[in-house]
Write a protein that holds these residues in place. Structure first.
Motif, PDB file in Angstrom:
ATOM      1  N   LEU A 146      -6.558 -22.931 -50.750  1.00 18.45           N
ATOM      2  CA  LEU A 146      -7.039 -21.786 -49.878  1.00 18.45           C
ATOM      3  C   LEU A 146      -6.324 -20.564 -50.151  1.00 18.45           C
ATOM      4  O   LEU A 146      -6.717 -19.486 -49.544  1.00 18.45           O
ATOM      5  CB  LEU A 146      -6.563 -22.325 -48.439  1.00 18.45           C
ATOM      6  N   GLU A 150     -12.395 -26.191 -49.439  1.00 20.80           N
ATOM      7  CA  GLU A 150     -11.436 -26.023 -50.113  1.00 20.80           C
ATOM      8  C   GLU A 150     -11.898 -25.563 -51.747  1.00 20.80           C
ATOM      9  O   GLU A 150     -11.326 -24.532 -52.302  1.00 20.80           O
ATOM     10  CB  GLU A 150     -10.396 -26.714 -49.986  1.00 20.80           C
ATOM     11  N   SER A 161     -11.541 -22.652 -56.621  1.00 23.76           N
ATOM     12  CA  SER A 161     -10.729 -22.765 -55.277  1.00 23.76           C
ATOM     13  C   SER A 161     -11.587 -21.720 -54.466  1.00 23.76           C
ATOM     14  O   SER A 161     -12.304 -20.810 -54.855  1.00 23.76           O
ATOM     15  CB  SER A 161      -9.158 -22.871 -55.425  1.00 23.76           C
ATOM     16  N   ARG A 162     -11.370 -21.561 -53.300  1.00 22.92           N
ATOM     17  CA  ARG A 162     -11.773 -20.961 -52.067  1.00 22.92           C
ATOM     18  C   ARG A 162     -11.695 -19.551 -52.506  1.00 22.92           C
ATOM     19  O   ARG A 162     -12.616 -18.856 -52.626  1.00 22.92           O
ATOM     20  CB  ARG A 162     -11.360 -21.213 -51.028  1.00 22.92           C
TER      21      ARG A 162
END
Length: 282
Positions: free
Chosen positions: A97, A66, A142-143
């Motif tokens: 995500l 993540e 973040s992702r």
């Protein structure tokens, strides 16, 4: 075009780099603690390329990840503390995500250098950089951010450093108005001290002895990290400009005071340093 001297310097750099790569490959085979970025010459100007390569490798080998932390190799991380902080605080404010997030020491409205170590490439025409996470502090994304860089790495131009490159890439991407920028100053530091309470990402300029000490004294700070998440607001751009103007004003005042003092010395007034020498010489 490059001069003959520049070509020789470049060839020598590659030769030295090849020797270093051989040593790194040996350590990787022996200890399994190094990932070598293929097709990247390991020099300072390759930081954007290494960032791309790092994101690609992490996504391919950790498809469920993540968060992605980038730090220099002269830094130290309380891994469990950082993981817990992200889970306890950041995840409640932004889904890693779904939401593009950048965490770090966010710098707004900085002018690019046009000479020296951090000289910006002429490809960047702007007067100011978009806000970016200072490289020496490290940054966390973040992702969706890592996915975007990885998927578009071939097309993304590599600017001066990995920090400003990331900022420009995002500023020119479909994610531009979706990115949540979070100030990480409450739990990140570059004060060259790995014993600071409430800090979980620390750097930089640790040498091998410093890092050995940090790992020997490793302590997690799970119960001490309770800082609220501070999102970077658009109005901070204005505040950054105001702060910069304030610093420039103070600097101009300092220069004027020094010039006035120098002028006074020329007119016959002696400085404290001159008085001390006179007293010493009798």
């Amino acid at each position: 075009s490059m001069t003959e001297a520049e070509i020789l310097d470049w060839e020598e750099m590659i030769s030295i780099n090849d020797k270093n790569t051989a040593q790194l490959e040996y350590e990787m085979e022996t200890f399994g603690d190094i990932i070598i970025a293929t097709g990247v010459i390991d020099i300072y100007r390759s930081l954007p390329a290494k960032l791309k390569s790092g994101y690609r490798w992490a996504i391919q080998n950790h498809p469920d990840a993540e968060w992605f932390l980038k730090i220099d190799d002269d830094s130290y991380v309380r891994v469990e503390s950082l993981s817990n902080y992200l889970q306890e605080f950041v995840n409640k404010n932004a889904d890693p995500l779904l939401h593009p997030v950048v965490i770090g020491n966010i710098k707004p409205h900085n002018e690019p250098f046009r000479k020296g170590k951090w000289k910006e490439d002429s490809h960047f025409k702007g007067r100011f950089y978009p806000k970016f996470p200072t490289g020496s502090w490290g940054h966390i994304v973040s992702r969706p951010v890592a996915d975007y860089v990885s998927e578009n790495s071939e097309e993304l131009y590599e600017y001066q450093g990995e920090d400003v490159s990331l900022a420009i890439w995002l500023d020119e991407s479909p994610l531009k108005n979706k990115v949540k920028w979070i100030r990480g100053n409450s739990f990140m530091s570059n004060k060259e001290d790995c014993t600071i309470a409430k800090k979980v990402v620390m750097g930089h300029n640790f040498n091998d002895y410093d890092l050995k000490y940090c790992f020997e004294k490793m302590d997690e700070v799970l119960e001490r990290i309770n800082s609220p998440v501070r999102f970077f607001k658009d109005r901070d751009n204005g505040r950054g400009s105001q702060d910069r103007r304030h610093r420039q004003k103070n600097r101009r005042g300092e220069i004027k005071r020094k010039m006035k003092k120098r002028k006074g010395n020329k007119e016959g007034k002696t400085s404290s340093w001159t008085n001390m020498i006179s007293k010493y010489l009798g």
